[in-house]
Design a protein around this motif. Sequence first.
Motif, PDB file in Angstrom:
ATOM      1  N   SER A 181       5.758  -0.174  -2.749  1.00  0.00           N
ATOM      2  CA  SER A 181       6.526  -0.416  -1.522  1.00  0.00           C
ATOM      3  C   SER A 181       6.426   0.777  -0.577  1.00  0.00           C
ATOM      4  N   ILE A 182       6.478   1.987  -1.143  1.00  0.00           N
ATOM      5  CA  ILE A 182       6.379   3.205  -0.333  1.00  0.00           C
ATOM      6  C   ILE A 182       5.007   3.288   0.324  1.00  0.00           C
ATOM      7  N   ALA A 183       3.963   2.994  -0.453  1.00  0.00           N
ATOM      8  CA  ALA A 183       2.597   3.026   0.091  1.00  0.00           C
ATOM      9  C   ALA A 183       2.446   2.015   1.220  1.00  0.00           C
ATOM     10  N   ALA A 184       2.958   0.805   1.011  1.00  0.00           N
ATOM     11  CA  ALA A 184       2.839  -0.246   2.029  1.00  0.00           C
ATOM     12  C   ALA A 184       3.580   0.147   3.314  1.00  0.00           C
ATOM     13  N   ALA A 185       4.782   0.699   3.165  1.00  0.00           N
ATOM     14  CA  ALA A 185       5.568   1.102   4.333  1.00  0.00           C
ATOM     15  C   ALA A 185       4.901   2.258   5.076  1.00  0.00           C
ATOM     16  N   ASP A 196       0.583  -8.558   1.895  1.00  0.00           N
ATOM     17  CA  ASP A 196      -0.342  -9.442   1.165  1.00  0.00           C
ATOM     18  C   ASP A 196      -1.369  -8.637   0.374  1.00  0.00           C
ATOM     19  N   ILE A 197      -1.840  -7.546   0.954  1.00  0.00           N
ATOM     20  CA  ILE A 197      -2.816  -6.701   0.259  1.00  0.00           C
ATOM     21  C   ILE A 197      -2.158  -5.901  -0.863  1.00  0.00           C
ATOM     22  N   ALA A 198      -0.965  -5.372  -0.590  1.00  0.00           N
ATOM     23  CA  ALA A 198      -0.291  -4.509  -1.558  1.00  0.00           C
ATOM     24  C   ALA A 198       0.438  -5.293  -2.646  1.00  0.00           C
ATOM     25  N   GLY A 199       0.644  -6.590  -2.417  1.00  0.00           N
ATOM     26  CA  GLY A 199       1.407  -7.374  -3.388  1.00  0.00           C
ATOM     27  C   GLY A 199       2.894  -7.150  -3.255  1.00  0.00           C
ATOM     28  N   ALA A 200       3.351  -6.824  -2.045  1.00  0.00           N
ATOM     29  CA  ALA A 200       4.774  -6.615  -1.776  1.00  0.00           C
ATOM     30  C   ALA A 200       5.236  -7.643  -0.743  1.00  0.00           C
TER      31      ALA A 200
END
Length: 305
Positions: free
Chosen positions: A239-243, A263-267
């Motif tokens: 979640s941190i990486a995606a944000a 969609d890419i990160a699975g979050a």
Amino acid sequence: MPTCPTHPNAHLIEDPRAGDVICPECGLVVGDRLVDVGTEWRSFSNENSGNDPSRVGAPENPLLSNGDLSTHIAVGYGASDSDQSLANAQRKTMNNADRQMNAAIGVIRDMSDRIHLPRNIQDIAAKIFKDILDTKALKGKNNEAQAAACLYIACRKEGVPRTFKEICAVSRVSKKEIGRCFKMIIRVMETSLEQITSSDFMSRFCGNLGLPMPIQVCATRIAKMAVEMDLVAGRSPISIAAAAIYMAAQASSEKRTAKEIGDIAGAAEVTVKQTYKLLLPKASELFPPDFKFVTPVDRLPLNDP
């Protein structure tokens, strides 16, 4: 290792055709009856059964009790009753552990191919499965769930972690079942894994999103600073990486939506937005000093545009 009694320092030569080890100085055969454990190619062109007359034997496999050097009887279309009987007899006498190991190797290979994992990770996953199979600690558990958990652990060990969702997506078992097997394997094997950080996923996520290197570097810095400043307590590294990617992309010309990144990160999209909002109040402190802003910090969106 055999040596020549007359020339003990000579570098011996193997003759694979004859199966001999020969001294090059005097020609003495110092060893014979060597077994070639490589792949065997043979042609049975005079046989009528089967479309392909060429056969290949598998190389030695140390994970199987017989080294995988046993004969496997395959029954094709139009097989006689005697062929069928032989195949049935072989299945009955085959070691149960080897059957499980063979099935697990096939599952690991199939899952790895679908998410483009290299051979060394497949081998590590198979070795972990073999170790846990020998302990019999997970006896009765779903074989595919165990194989999936072993692949997840192998990825973590090699520093190329995959999420449970990614592993689950290429398997036929639930995320919950894989997670349960993962916890049991870690406990039984008494092993520890390196802590996952958001930087472990940055390269892959940014690459899949088609983002350039400056955005990846910026997102990595944002995620690292957010953790150090304790802005994202309780949030997962994914979640941190995606944000962080979302924030870096919004400040650049390479805009990406929270949904695209999720969609890419699975979050979930809402998870990306909620984590992003935790970063927003300190945004000016999170960016690298040399970052080239297209959208200034004070104009970063509160919601997905």
